[in-house]
Motif scaffolding. Structure first.
Motif, short mmCIF file in Angstrom:
data_model
loop_
_atom_site.label_atom_id
_atom_site.label_comp_id
_atom_site.label_asym_id
_atom_site.label_seq_id
_atom_site.Cartn_x
_atom_site.Cartn_y
_atom_site.Cartn_z
N SER B 109 0.82 -1.21 0.00
CA SER B 109 0.00 0.00 0.00
C SER B 109 0.86 1.26 0.00
O SER B 109 0.47 2.28 -0.57
N SER B 110 2.04 1.16 0.64
CA SER B 110 2.84 2.36 0.85
C SER B 110 3.85 2.63 -0.24
O SER B 110 4.49 1.70 -0.75
N GLY B 111 4.02 3.90 -0.56
CA GLY B 111 5.11 4.33 -1.42
C GLY B 111 6.38 4.47 -0.61
O GLY B 111 6.43 4.07 0.56
N VAL B 112 7.42 5.04 -1.22
CA VAL B 112 8.70 5.22 -0.55
C VAL B 112 8.85 6.67 -0.12
O VAL B 112 8.81 7.58 -0.95
N PHE B 113 8.96 6.89 1.19
CA PHE B 113 9.19 8.23 1.71
C PHE B 113 10.68 8.50 1.73
O PHE B 113 11.45 7.70 2.27
N LEU B 114 11.10 9.60 1.13
CA LEU B 114 12.52 9.93 1.11
C LEU B 114 12.93 10.65 2.39
O LEU B 114 13.60 10.08 3.24
N ASP B 115 12.53 11.90 2.53
CA ASP B 115 12.99 12.70 3.65
C ASP B 115 12.09 13.90 3.87
O ASP B 115 11.39 14.33 2.96
N ALA B 116 12.18 14.46 5.07
CA ALA B 116 11.66 15.80 5.32
C ALA B 116 12.88 16.69 5.50
O ALA B 116 13.72 16.42 6.37
N VAL B 117 13.03 17.70 4.66
CA VAL B 117 14.16 18.60 4.80
C VAL B 117 13.67 19.98 5.19
O VAL B 117 12.53 20.36 4.91
N GLN B 118 14.56 20.72 5.88
CA GLN B 118 14.21 22.05 6.34
C GLN B 118 14.55 23.05 5.24
O GLN B 118 15.67 23.05 4.71
N GLY B 119 13.57 23.89 4.89
CA GLY B 119 13.85 24.85 3.84
C GLY B 119 12.67 25.78 3.63
O GLY B 119 11.60 25.61 4.24
N ASP B 120 12.88 26.77 2.77
CA ASP B 120 11.86 27.76 2.48
C ASP B 120 11.16 27.37 1.17
O ASP B 120 11.77 27.42 0.10
N LEU B 121 9.89 26.95 1.29
CA LEU B 121 9.09 26.52 0.14
C LEU B 121 9.88 25.56 -0.75
O LEU B 121 10.44 24.60 -0.23
N THR B 122 9.92 25.81 -2.06
CA THR B 122 10.55 24.84 -2.96
C THR B 122 12.00 25.20 -3.27
O THR B 122 12.58 24.63 -4.20
N ASN B 123 12.58 26.14 -2.52
CA ASN B 123 13.95 26.59 -2.80
C ASN B 123 14.97 25.48 -3.05
O ASN B 123 15.78 25.61 -3.96
N PRO B 124 14.97 24.40 -2.24
CA PRO B 124 16.01 23.38 -2.47
C PRO B 124 15.70 22.40 -3.60
O PRO B 124 16.48 21.49 -3.83
N CYS B 125 14.57 22.56 -4.29
CA CYS B 125 14.19 21.56 -5.29
C CYS B 125 14.96 21.73 -6.59
O CYS B 125 15.06 22.83 -7.12
N ARG B 126 15.44 20.62 -7.09
CA ARG B 126 16.01 20.62 -8.43
C ARG B 126 14.86 20.89 -9.41
O ARG B 126 13.81 20.23 -9.33
N PRO B 127 15.01 21.83 -10.34
CA PRO B 127 13.89 22.21 -11.20
C PRO B 127 13.32 21.04 -12.02
O PRO B 127 14.04 20.14 -12.44
N GLY B 128 12.00 21.10 -12.23
CA GLY B 128 11.34 20.18 -13.16
C GLY B 128 11.18 18.75 -12.68
O GLY B 128 10.96 17.85 -13.50
N GLN B 129 11.31 18.49 -11.38
CA GLN B 129 11.29 17.11 -10.89
C GLN B 129 9.97 16.71 -10.23
O GLN B 129 9.61 15.53 -10.24
#
Lengths: 127, 250
Positions: B109-129
């Motif tokens: 039933s469950s997917g794979v949870f990666l992590d909870a990271v501390q940050g401001d909105l989507t700032n740390p996201c690699r674009p387009g992912q």
């Protein structure tokens, strides 16, 4: 934090986004632990389609893992080679970075990882 | 009814307590209209497996729900999830909530949870992912927005600092939209081509105007529709969930 997560994160500084040097972030003084997680072979195979393999190779080498092959294994490779599958599962899902830093190759900013949680908040002068 | 994650371990002095808005997200994402939308867009054969991000998970009740109920919601368990929160306590709370929720529903039933990271909105996201982004913003209209948290943030917060963490979870500044506007501005960069965002709005945010603005992005290549509502009062929906996505027909 998982090694897989590093494939989806980059430097939080806006000006760095357009630079290829800001991805992947470079682990420094990393303390790793191993978590036992059940292997999901099909998920892992599908995952290969969304990984930046070159970035993963860099991360793996910097964390002290044996060098990954230059190109990503194919679905057939994984189906026929249990060791490759297990190694990849170990690297991507089971390896956790608990302490250390993640360094941007473009601006040099260091993001701290403590108790497995990375902190991407920027100092006031970079906000 | 799909199980709601247990958040009894969360300290609500420092982390936003699940409330009507959180439960509206759970209810909306479980509606047949939304599970059909998600299952069509992110079927098991549609590679690569979807990456799901919750921004500002707080207790982790929503991302815990999505991760633990991947199969009923997405039709398969091949999803990756992660979360970004400005509040470090929310990051640890989320990690534990997801762990408990996935242990309850189990493999299959469950997917794979990666992590909870501390940050401001989507700032740390690699674009387009990001393929699915969920955001329950600080949406309450307030005179001022609390100063953003920065790296200098404290380890052991005083009572005042704890109040600020909670204030950051609800205070939205002008029209309650200051933080949501920043998130919306970042969507075209953050989302993949097939990406979709679910954003909660309150009546004070003027949801009709927000949707109109989104529909005018990039020459009208984006869609925005209300897909869930709660608290109807005198013809006004107090809370609504807006789905934002690129128009596939263009």
């Amino acid at each position: 934090m998982k090694v897989l997560t590093l494939n989806f994160l980059t430097c939080a500084v806006k000006a760095c986004k357009s630079s290829s040097d800001s991805f992947p972030l470079h682990p420094k003084d990393a303390e790793l632990v191993h978590d036992d997680v059940e292997v999901n072979a099909q998920l892992l195979t599908n995952l290969l389609h969304r990984l930046d393999w070159k970035a993963l190779r860099t991360t793996a080498t910097e964390l002290g893992f044996p060098d990954l092959p230059e190109t990503a294994p194919t679905q057939e490779d994984l189906e026929n080679d249990e060791k490759t599958l297990k190694d990849l599962h170990n690297l991507l899902i089971e390896t956790q970075m608990m302490e250390g830093k993640l360094v941007c190759g473009h601006c040099g900013h260091e993001y701290a990882v403590r108790e497995g949680i990375a902190n991407f908040l920027l100092p006031t002068h970079l906000v | 009814m799909l199980p709601t994650p247990d958040t009894s371990h969360v300290s609500y002095n420092r982390v936003y307590e699940p409330a009507e808005d959180s439960f509206l997200l759970l209810d909306t994402l479980s509606l047949p209209s939304e599970t059909t939308f998600l299952q069509t867009r992110f079927s098991k054969d549609a590679l690569p497996p979807p990456l799901v991000l919750e921004v500002g998970p707080g207790s982790g009740v929503v991302i815990g729900f999505l991760t633990a109920n991947a199969t009923p919601l997405f039709g398969h368990d091949h999803i990756l999830t992660f979360a970004i929160d400005v509040n470090r306590f929310a990051c640890s709370a989320t990690g534990l909530t997801v762990k408990k929720a996935t242990a309850e529903t189990g493999a299959g039933s469950s997917g794979v949870f990666l992590d909870a990271v501390q940050g401001d909105l989507t700032n740390p996201c690699r674009p387009g992912q990001v393929d699915v982004l969920v955001f329950n913003p600080p949406y309450v209209p307030t005179d001022e927005l609390p100063a953003p948290l920065t790296k200098e943030g404290n380890e052991k917060p005083t009572f005042e600092e704890e109040s600020k963490l909670l204030e950051l979870a609800y205070a939205g500044g002008k029209d309650g939209m200051e933080t949501t506007e920043r998130l919306l501005d970042a969507l075209p960069e953050t989302l993949s081509a097939r990406g979709v965002a679910y954003v909660l709005l309150c009546a004070g945010n003027r949801p009709e105007e927000v949707k109109d603005r989104i529909r005018s992005w990039a020459g009208g290549s984006w869609k925005a529709e209300t897909v869930g509502t709660s608290g109807r009062q005198a013809g006004w929906e107090r809370l609504s969930i807006v789905r934002v996505w690129r128009d596939d027909d263009q």
